[in-house]
Each structure stands twice: as C-alpha cells, then as structure tokens.
Enzyme design. Structure first.
Site, PDB file in Angstrom:
ATOM      1  N   PRO A   2      -1.583  27.325  -2.376  1.00 54.03           N
ATOM      2  CA  PRO A   2      -1.113  27.885  -1.125  1.00 54.03           C
ATOM      3  C   PRO A   2      -0.491  26.827  -0.226  1.00 54.03           C
ATOM      4  O   PRO A   2      -1.035  25.746  -0.048  1.00 54.03           O
ATOM      5  CB  PRO A   2      -2.375  28.460  -0.474  1.00 54.03           C
ATOM      6  CG  PRO A   2      -3.356  28.570  -1.548  1.00 54.03           C
ATOM      7  CD  PRO A   2      -3.043  27.462  -2.484  1.00 54.03           C
ATOM      8  N   GLU A   3       0.655  27.173   0.319  1.00 51.14           N
ATOM      9  CA  GLU A   3       1.302  26.364   1.341  1.00 51.14           C
ATOM     10  C   GLU A   3       1.114  27.110   2.657  1.00 51.14           C
ATOM     11  O   GLU A   3       0.393  28.100   2.707  1.00 51.14           O
ATOM     12  CB  GLU A   3       2.786  26.178   0.980  1.00 51.14           C
ATOM     13  CG  GLU A   3       2.975  25.585  -0.416  1.00 51.14           C
ATOM     14  CD  GLU A   3       4.429  25.429  -0.832  1.00 51.14           C
ATOM     15  OE1 GLU A   3       5.282  25.238   0.050  1.00 51.14           O
ATOM     16  OE2 GLU A   3       4.707  25.504  -2.030  1.00 51.14           O
TER      17      GLU A   3
END
Length: 273
Positions: A2-3
């Site tokens: 996840p960013e």
DNA sequence: ACTAACCTGTAA
DNA sequence: TTACAGGTTAGT
C-alpha cells in the site's frame, strides 16, 4: 504494497467500524509482527483501551487509543488490516487478532514485512521513524516551492527522490511512475536540472494522481484490499505501471521498462523527457 | 548509489 | 528452477 492512497482507504474503511470501540482481547499468533514490546506487555498495554480515531502519515496508519497511546501500523508490501463484524477464524497469514467490543480486527501479511508498534501519543513524532518523513503531498501546505525545497541540492534521479520518504511522504513505485508520466518527466532526470515550470507540473501531477488513487479506493494490482476486503479500481486507470513493453496510451510508442533506484520503472521515452 | 536482506507466493 | 513483487533498512 500500500502507498498513500491505499493506506488512506484502509484508514477510512476501518474508522467507520472501530471509532470509539474498545479493544477487549489481543491474540498474537506471530508475535514478531509487534515490535518493541514483549507479548504480555503489549497485551496489557492495549487491552481495555478504546480506539479514538485513526490518522495517517505517509504510508503509516496511526490508531489513536485513549490514555494517550497510539498503535502505528505499516503494511510494507502485503500487509492487510481486515475488519470482521462477526467472529472470523484467523487465516493462514493472520498474525494478530484484536477482539473488539463489536467485531474483530485482523492484521495479516503474507510476506511478514509489515509491523505494528505501540508508542505514547505525545512522543510519537520524535520516537518513531515518522519524524523523518517529508511533507504530506495532499495537504495545502505542500506547494511547488516546498517540493523544490525538499529536493534541495540533491543530484539524484527523479525516481529516487520521489521514492524517498524523507523528501515526500507516501509515494511508492506505482504512484511515482504514474506521476512522472502525467508530468511528462523522465524518471532518470536529475532533480537539480528541473525548471520552475517542470517542478510545478510535477507538483500538480503528484496531487492529481494521488487524489485519483484515493477516489478509486486504491490500486489492487495484486494483493491490496481495504479494511472490508474490497479491491480498489485504480489499476484500471494506470498509464504506465505494469505496462512495460505495451504501447503508450497517449502516443503509441512502446513503453520502456528498466530498473532505476532499485525498482522496476516504466515510462514513455517519447512523452517523458 | 547500489545490493542484500527481510519473507512467501506466483508466474515465467 | 528462477525471477520478481506495491517497502524499508543496513551494509558497502
């Protein structure tokens, strides 16, 4: 994995379920997922505390508890936080189970890179890796001038600078490549060669791409799911990430794919310079 | 500035 | 069997 947009989506989908909810019991299936505390100390610390709210800083999720303690979670590549309204048997890669007043929160991670830690809230900035993070790219205070300032006198590739969390918080391999495509800038440009106009374009592209990512509930290229187990849809909008060797959707040129700053980087050599 | 390491799963 | 994966850190 996840960013910023994915962590923000997890934050939002989780908060709906756990705001003002008490943590009643913790099961550490793989205790190494919690760092900085012995098993029992961590359980004693968190059990009985109520979740006040959830904040985000870059790719870190901050679960604020009453009595001024905060749980900090980082998903790294494949971490997930799943909320279940009813009892749910831990799955193969579930490492920590928080039994709540209503429902359960499971932390799982196939690759075991992700971590949860607990710190006293008032000290959170100075005591954790959070204090080194650069500015939040979607906040108003983040302007083209700030971006220029964060690049400072560095001479590194644009790709490396944008992946550096101390320059800017929250960008990862997907959103860096997408931002550079939108800005028309080559990932192997040195940051000290950028004109004011190019910095401005990049700033705009970063905000644009990250906001679009959030609006699409993140990119489920592979493993990513929100707290409800739902996929995002930004993978459908990707212009370059994961499309090496395929034609550029703007000009038709075959997209380049090469390793830069240690990460596979995809870009269009005609549209980006 | 680059590489290895941390892990497991999947695809080539 | 080998390469590679959305991240970060520690080593050179």
């Amino acid at each position: 994995m996840p960013e910023l947009p994915e962590v923000e989506t997890i934050r939002r989908t989780l908060l709906e379920h756990v705001r003002d909810i008490k943590i009643e019991k913790i099961t550490l299936i793989w205790p190494s997922a919690v760092c900085g505390w012995e098993d029992k100390a961590f359980k004693d610390l968190v059990t009985g505390r109520r979740i006040k709210t959830i904040d985000r800083r870059g790719k870190y999720l901050m679960i604020l508890l009453d009595e001024d303690w905060t749980l900090i979670a980082h998903m790294r590549m494949t971490g997930r936080l799943n909320y279940y309204p009813e009892h749910h048997e831990p799955e193969k890669h579930t490492h920590v189970v928080f039994q709540l007043e209503r429902g359960e929160l499971h932390f799982s991670d196939v690759r075991k890179f992700g971590r949860i830690q607990a710190i006293p809230t008032p000290l959170r900035i100075s005591e954790s890796s959070l204090h080194k993070l650069g500015p939040e790219p979607l906040e108003e205070a983040f302007t083209p001038a700030v971006l220029k300032d964060r690049f400072g006198k560095k001479k590194v590739f644009l790709k490396a600078a944008l992946l550096d969390q101390t320059v800017l918080a929250g960008m990862g391999n997907i959103y860096v490549d997408e931002s550079l495509f939108l800005a028309g800038l080559s990932p192997d440009r040195r940051v000290d060669t950028l004109s004011e106009e190019e910095i401005s374009k990049l700033h705009h592209a970063i905000q644009n791409v990250l906001q679009a990512g959030i609006d699409a509930q993140g990119t489920s290229f592979r493993d990513y799911r929100d707290a409800n187990g739902e996929k995002g849809s930004f993978q459908q909008a990707l212009q370059v990430y994961g499309r090496g060797g395929k034609p550029c959707q703007v000009c038709g040129q075959t997209l380049e794919r090469k390793r830069l700053a240690g990460r596979i980087t995809v870009y269009c050599s005609r549209c980006q310079s």
